[in-house]
Design an enzyme around this catalytic site. Structure first.
Site, PDB file in Angstrom:
ATOM      1  N   ASP A   1       7.630  -5.855   9.617  1.00 21.43           N
ATOM      2  CA  ASP A   1       9.446  -6.325  10.496  1.00 21.43           C
ATOM      3  C   ASP A   1       8.946  -7.841  10.825  1.00 21.43           C
ATOM      4  OD1 ASP A   1       7.002  -5.649  11.207  1.00 21.43           O
ATOM      5  OD2 ASP A   1       7.856  -5.417  13.223  1.00 21.43           O
TER       6      ASP A   1
ATOM      7  N   ASP B   1       0.888  -1.149   0.405  1.00 16.03           N
ATOM      8  CA  ASP B   1      -0.466   0.089  -0.273  1.00 16.03           C
ATOM      9  C   ASP B   1       0.932   1.134   0.315  1.00 16.03           C
ATOM     10  OD1 ASP B   1      -2.057  -2.035   0.281  1.00 16.03           O
ATOM     11  OD2 ASP B   1      -1.785  -1.607   2.340  1.00 16.03           O
TER      12      ASP B   1
ATOM     13  N   ASP C   1       3.316  -9.131   9.124  1.00 16.40           N
ATOM     14  CA  ASP C   1       3.551  -7.839   9.254  1.00 16.40           C
ATOM     15  C   ASP C   1       5.302  -7.218   8.589  1.00 16.40           C
ATOM     16  OD1 ASP C   1       1.450  -7.161  10.775  1.00 16.40           O
ATOM     17  OD2 ASP C   1       1.980  -5.641  11.972  1.00 16.40           O
TER      18      ASP C   1
ATOM     19  N   ASP D   1      -7.385  -6.449  13.877  1.00 17.59           N
ATOM     20  CA  ASP D   1      -7.167  -7.905  13.942  1.00 17.59           C
ATOM     21  C   ASP D   1      -8.015  -8.848  15.059  1.00 17.59           C
ATOM     22  OD1 ASP D   1      -6.331  -6.428  15.780  1.00 17.59           O
ATOM     23  OD2 ASP D   1      -3.650  -6.436  15.462  1.00 17.59           O
TER      24      ASP D   1
END
Length: 540
Positions: A204, A156, A202, A293
């Site tokens: 990271d 994105d 994610d 979530d």
């Protein structure tokens, strides 16, 4: 100027004094001070002191509630530990037959691959200039048959340079035979028809190559399992070591107890594998709050799906290493649950698919105590009411509510992280400052204010900070403002000034001994308010 003075003294003054009783106008300066003192004493004795007294005992009761919730969770966890419970036995974990790399017969390879379900690996990204290579590389190294896995990079990014670099990285792995797709996200439904499970990481997060082998088998013999969640393991600096205390309690106590006793906890948004059928039956991803979530976890649980936490599976990640990033993250983590509770509290009560005990656990333990009361008490009691009581010594603060029980809660929070006990003072100080951010976020969420839907992506530094001058890394963008002005936080500074005043008042007048505690609190707010916490990226 003369005209203005004429208006004030000739027109306004008579008008104002006309509302004042003539006896008051005859009072001398000393008599006015004496009258004001009497008024203050009445307000103090009839309003402020009773109000503070009631607040003290309400907060003390709330502290007891938090203690019992902590004890309850700890009892469950220690029962799990002493009984040597392993989720592998409970859910009949059986490893999938491995595909041997040296098998020459293609038919045998296809037969082994057929035992593996189709898995979609999703990596959401947004201008992740420091960590995009790490996360894509880790996902592409997962040891799963290449014809049974799709890696989907949901980019994105609004920065065209970063988007181009991510595309180049995806093409590099595609040339190595990885089924990887780079897409700009419109929705999350791509490749759902082809796959049975989706693993989410994610940008990271760096899973170990055997991650799917350790998670997917839980689903095979358990059609009602909707999620398998792994634990986070993070890179270390002084700030992440401090955060480790809270996160270890979250994972090793809250998640473990919820998974074992109720098969419910909040999906952490990453490092988990979902059954796509569970996501579909739960209504899919919903962006009505900033905690999609948790929203998905709650809906799936209300549909009867089980959520399983496995502490033995760890995924390396990066925690916020700057105060600004931590502040935004904690706002989102506190505002989202409060806003979701406002929108779904009645639905949970009316739901007929789950037991009464699970309803009580979700509403009382999970939302009210853990997500709201704990944070509200941390700020109102220790940062507002106790400091104010220094100026009103007639208000008694029971030691069991202000010292003994909080100490017990502190021990329960830190017992899972013995290696960081020497950082306990720093953890308490940071948690005290963060409590102000959390209570503000909770109120915004409960009232559904404008910032309730604010989403700020957590800033990640990856390994780019020590390598920022290397040719392979992206340049760190300089700030347009001086570094000092960029890292000043007025709320923290104002709170620090209030606590500093209370400490000085206690030292000079009340002499109750609380000034030591108040000076430490004020120092923590000043240090955070000036931004001298965490890693600071270099400025040109």
């Amino acid at each position: 100027m003369e005209g203005f003075r004429k208006i004030v003294f000739d027109d306004w003054a008579p008008l104002i004094t006309s509302f004042v009783h003539e006896t008051l106008l005859k009072l001398t300066k000393d008599e006015v001070i004496q009258e004001l003192g009497l008024i203050w004493n009445v307000i103090r004795s009839s309003i402020i002191v009773p109000g503070l007294t009631v607040s003290v005992y309400l907060c003390s009761v709330a502290v007891v509630i938090v203690l019992f919730e902590r004890l309850y969770l700890s009892v469950i966890v220690y029962y799990v530990m002493l009984s040597r419970f392993k989720p592998e036995k409970r859910y009949k974990f059986e490893a999938i037959n491995p595909v041997e790399a040296n098998i020459e017969e293609q038919g045998e390879v296809q037969k082994c691959s057929a035992d593996y379900p189709m898995v979609l690996v999703q990596i959401p990204m947004y201008n992740e200039r420091m960590v995009y290579k790490l996360s894509i590389g880790a996902a592409c190294r997962l040891s799963w048959p290449s014809d049974r896995i799709i890696v989907q990079v949901l980019d994105d990014s609004t920065d065209p340079l970063i988007k181009d670099l991510v595309q180049v990285e995806c093409r590099r792995w595609e040339k190595e035979g990885i089924n990887i797709k780079h897409e700009t996200r419109i929705h999350r439904n791509g490749y759902v028809d082809e796959c049975e499970f989706v693993a989410i990481f994610d940008a990271d997060f760096q899973p170990e190559p055997d991650y799917l082998h350790m998670t997917v088998p839980y689903f095979i013999h358990n059609p009602k399992i909707g999620l398998v969640q792994a634990q986070w393991e993070f890179t270390e600096c002084i700030m992440t070591r401090i955060q480790e205390v809270s996160l270890n309690f979250h994972f090793k106590v809250e998640q473990e107890a919820g998974s074992f006793a109720y098969a419910f906890f909040s999906f952490n948004g990453t490092a988990g594998v979902w059954r796509l059928t569970a996501i579909d039956k739960a209504g899919g991803w919903n962006a009505r709050t900033t905690t999609e979530d948790l929203d998905l976890s709650l809906h799936a649980s209300l549909q009867g799906w089980k959520l399983v936490y496995v502490s033995d599976i760890k995924v390396k990640c990066e925690l916020p290493s700057t105060y600004k990033a931590l502040r935004y993250q904690q706002h989102r983590w506190s505002c989202g649950p409060a806003n979701l509770f406002r929108k779904m509290g009645v639905d949970i009560i009316r739901n007929e698919s789950i037991s009464l005990w699970r309803k009580i656990y979700v509403i009382y333990n999970f939302f009210l105590v853990r997500k709201m009361i704990t944070h509200i008490i941390a700020f109102t009691f220790y940062c507002v009411i106790i400091p104010m009581c220094v100026m009103f010594p007639e208000v008694e603060i029971p030691k069991w509510g202000s010292t003994y029980i909080p100490t017990a809660i502190l021990l329960l929070n830190t017992i899972e992280t013995p290696r960081s006990l020497h950082l306990l003072v720093f953890w308490i100080s940071l948690e005290t400052v963060m409590s102000m951010t959390r209570i503000k976020a909770i109120l915004i969420g409960l009232l559904d204010k404008k910032r309730a839907n604010e989403w700020v992506v957590t800033e990640k530094l990856g390994d780019a900070l020590p390598k920022s001058k290397d040719s392979d890394s992206l340049p760190i963008i300089s700030s347009l403002r001086p570094p000092l002005l960029e890292r000043i936080y007025l709320m923290e500074l104002c709170m620090g000034a209030f606590l500093f005043f209370c400490a000085c008042y206690d030292l000079a007048i009340t002499k109750s001994g609380k000034y030591i505690y108040l000076y430490l609190q004020a120092s923590a707010f000043f240090i955070c308010g000036l931004g001298y916490v965490g890693t600071q990226p270099p400025y040109d």
